[in-house]
Design a protein around this motif. Structure first.
Motif, PDB file in Angstrom:
ATOM      1  N   LEU A  95       0.821  -1.170   0.004  1.00  0.00           N
ATOM      2  CA  LEU A  95      -0.071   0.059  -0.057  1.00  0.00           C
ATOM      3  C   LEU A  95       0.869   1.221   0.040  1.00  0.00           C
ATOM      4  N   MET A  96       0.313   2.355  -0.684  1.00  0.00           N
ATOM      5  CA  MET A  96       1.079   3.699  -0.550  1.00  0.00           C
ATOM      6  C   MET A  96       0.244   4.291   0.355  1.00  0.00           C
ATOM      7  N   VAL A  97       1.036   5.247   1.222  1.00  0.00           N
ATOM      8  CA  VAL A  97       0.486   6.140   2.351  1.00  0.00           C
ATOM      9  C   VAL A  97       0.911   7.506   1.890  1.00  0.00           C
ATOM     10  N   PHE A  98       0.034   8.487   1.746  1.00  0.00           N
ATOM     11  CA  PHE A  98       0.542   9.517   1.238  1.00  0.00           C
ATOM     12  C   PHE A  98       0.094  10.645   2.327  1.00  0.00           C
ATOM     13  N   PRO A  99       0.766  11.685   2.823  1.00  0.00           N
ATOM     14  CA  PRO A  99       0.292  12.761   3.317  1.00  0.00           C
ATOM     15  C   PRO A  99      -0.585  13.340   2.337  1.00  0.00           C
ATOM     16  N   ARG A 100      -1.984  13.991   2.794  1.00  0.00           N
ATOM     17  CA  ARG A 100      -2.769  14.472   2.037  1.00  0.00           C
ATOM     18  C   ARG A 100      -2.165  15.670   0.841  1.00  0.00           C
ATOM     19  N   PRO A 101      -1.530  16.364   1.284  1.00  0.00           N
ATOM     20  CA  PRO A 101      -0.911  17.457   0.200  1.00  0.00           C
ATOM     21  C   PRO A 101      -0.084  16.558  -0.946  1.00  0.00           C
ATOM     22  N   GLU A 102       0.625  15.711  -0.483  1.00  0.00           N
ATOM     23  CA  GLU A 102       1.418  14.833  -1.709  1.00  0.00           C
ATOM     24  C   GLU A 102       0.484  14.072  -2.368  1.00  0.00           C
ATOM     25  N   TRP A 103      -0.820  13.605  -1.573  1.00  0.00           N
ATOM     26  CA  TRP A 103      -1.642  12.712  -2.187  1.00  0.00           C
ATOM     27  C   TRP A 103      -2.220  13.674  -3.600  1.00  0.00           C
ATOM     28  N   GLU A 104      -2.780  14.812  -3.106  1.00  0.00           N
ATOM     29  CA  GLU A 104      -3.204  15.691  -4.079  1.00  0.00           C
ATOM     30  C   GLU A 104      -2.442  15.837  -5.296  1.00  0.00           C
ATOM     31  N   LYS A 105      -1.120  16.104  -5.266  1.00  0.00           N
ATOM     32  CA  LYS A 105      -0.083  16.202  -6.323  1.00  0.00           C
ATOM     33  C   LYS A 105      -0.160  14.907  -7.180  1.00  0.00           C
ATOM     34  N   PHE A 106      -0.065  13.591  -6.648  1.00  0.00           N
ATOM     35  CA  PHE A 106      -0.104  12.266  -7.262  1.00  0.00           C
ATOM     36  C   PHE A 106      -1.528  12.209  -7.797  1.00  0.00           C
ATOM     37  N   ARG A 107      -2.434  12.435  -7.116  1.00  0.00           N
ATOM     38  CA  ARG A 107      -3.925  12.201  -7.943  1.00  0.00           C
ATOM     39  C   ARG A 107      -4.032  13.095  -9.067  1.00  0.00           C
ATOM     40  N   GLU A 108      -3.455  14.172  -9.105  1.00  0.00           N
ATOM     41  CA  GLU A 108      -3.285  15.299 -10.417  1.00  0.00           C
ATOM     42  C   GLU A 108      -2.841  14.433 -11.612  1.00  0.00           C
ATOM     43  N   ARG A 109      -1.672  14.027 -11.187  1.00  0.00           N
ATOM     44  CA  ARG A 109      -0.718  13.557 -12.217  1.00  0.00           C
ATOM     45  C   ARG A 109      -1.379  12.122 -12.664  1.00  0.00           C
ATOM     46  N   ILE A 110      -2.085  11.337 -11.916  1.00  0.00           N
ATOM     47  CA  ILE A 110      -2.811  10.081 -12.343  1.00  0.00           C
ATOM     48  C   ILE A 110      -4.179  10.317 -13.082  1.00  0.00           C
ATOM     49  N   ALA A 111      -4.734  11.416 -12.785  1.00  0.00           N
ATOM     50  CA  ALA A 111      -6.024  11.740 -13.333  1.00  0.00           C
ATOM     51  C   ALA A 111      -5.627  12.343 -14.942  1.00  0.00           C
ATOM     52  N   ALA A 112      -4.634  13.074 -15.102  1.00  0.00           N
ATOM     53  CA  ALA A 112      -3.982  13.364 -16.356  1.00  0.00           C
ATOM     54  C   ALA A 112      -3.739  12.299 -17.246  1.00  0.00           C
ATOM     55  N   LEU A 113      -3.500  11.054 -16.844  1.00  0.00           N
ATOM     56  CA  LEU A 113      -3.136  10.165 -17.880  1.00  0.00           C
ATOM     57  C   LEU A 113      -4.046   9.958 -19.032  1.00  0.00           C
ATOM     58  N   PRO A 114      -3.689   9.426 -20.055  1.00  0.00           N
ATOM     59  CA  PRO A 114      -4.564   9.106 -21.123  1.00  0.00           C
ATOM     60  C   PRO A 114      -5.394   7.890 -20.844  1.00  0.00           C
ATOM     61  N   MET A 115      -6.477   7.692 -21.676  1.00  0.00           N
ATOM     62  CA  MET A 115      -7.614   6.727 -21.533  1.00  0.00           C
ATOM     63  C   MET A 115      -6.902   5.476 -21.588  1.00  0.00           C
ATOM     64  N   ASP A 116      -5.680   5.055 -22.306  1.00  0.00           N
ATOM     65  CA  ASP A 116      -5.112   3.703 -22.150  1.00  0.00           C
ATOM     66  C   ASP A 116      -4.800   3.299 -20.997  1.00  0.00           C
ATOM     67  N   ALA A 117      -4.600   4.366 -19.888  1.00  0.00           N
ATOM     68  CA  ALA A 117      -4.086   3.904 -18.586  1.00  0.00           C
ATOM     69  C   ALA A 117      -5.343   3.844 -17.653  1.00  0.00           C
ATOM     70  N   GLN A 118      -6.607   3.992 -18.103  1.00  0.00           N
ATOM     71  CA  GLN A 118      -7.744   3.971 -17.390  1.00  0.00           C
ATOM     72  C   GLN A 118      -7.779   2.775 -16.256  1.00  0.00           C
ATOM     73  N   TRP A 119      -7.283   1.509 -16.629  1.00  0.00           N
ATOM     74  CA  TRP A 119      -7.402   0.726 -15.411  1.00  0.00           C
ATOM     75  C   TRP A 119      -6.337   1.054 -14.368  1.00  0.00           C
ATOM     76  N   TRP A 120      -5.334   1.692 -14.623  1.00  0.00           N
ATOM     77  CA  TRP A 120      -4.370   2.153 -13.490  1.00  0.00           C
ATOM     78  C   TRP A 120      -4.922   3.345 -12.839  1.00  0.00           C
ATOM     79  N   LYS A 121      -5.792   4.263 -13.345  1.00  0.00           N
ATOM     80  CA  LYS A 121      -6.659   5.119 -12.776  1.00  0.00           C
ATOM     81  C   LYS A 121      -7.503   4.641 -11.566  1.00  0.00           C
TER      82      LYS A 121
END
Length: 146
Positions: free
Chosen positions: A48-74
């Protein structure tokens, strides 16, 4: 930056006591915003990955910006993310779903990985680490000096 390994045990309710040294950093680094708030999600290596909330928000934005072929990883990262808070005694509840996904029952290893933590089942971590130590080092280390 988080670093170091801690061998810990979950309590009967699946709560993890965050080591004091990390709790103090989490409280001071968040400076009010997101203090004591963490987000936990699956890692592709089975921990499991455990993020402090501010770091999670940065990571979440990077994941959300991935293209559709990464949908399962999203789905894997975002769809399994659980927001938690460190309680007054420094514990965090690890949901049953995430414990099951990482094969965590009681004994765990919490690893500081820079801006986040990894939470492993202790037996699995020790086996994976032993295997890595026996294998050839990756090419990324070929010019690295110890």
């Amino acid at each position: 930056m988080f670093q170091g390994a801690s061998s810990l045990s979950l309590d009967a309710k699946g709560r993890l006591s965050v080591p004091t040294r990390h709790r103090d950093v989490l409280a001071s680094e968040a400076s009010g915003l997101g203090a004591g708030q963490l987000t936990i999600t699956k890692h592709p290596h089975g921990c499991l990955m455990v993020f402090p909330r501010p770091e999670w928000e940065k990571f979440r934005e990077r994941i959300a910006a991935l293209p559709m072929d990464a949908q399962w990883w999203k789905r894997i990262f975002l769809g399994n993310a659980m927001d938690v808070e460190i309680d007054a005694t420094g514990r965090v509840l690890i949901s049953p779903e995430l414990r099951t996904a990482a094969g965590i029952s009681k004994d765990v290893m919490l690893l500081g990985m820079g801006r986040h933590f990894e939470l492993w089942d202790k037996t699995r971590y020790e086996a994976e680490e032993a295997q890595a130590m026996q294998a050839r080092m990756p090419d990324a280390f070929k010019d690295f000096s110890f």
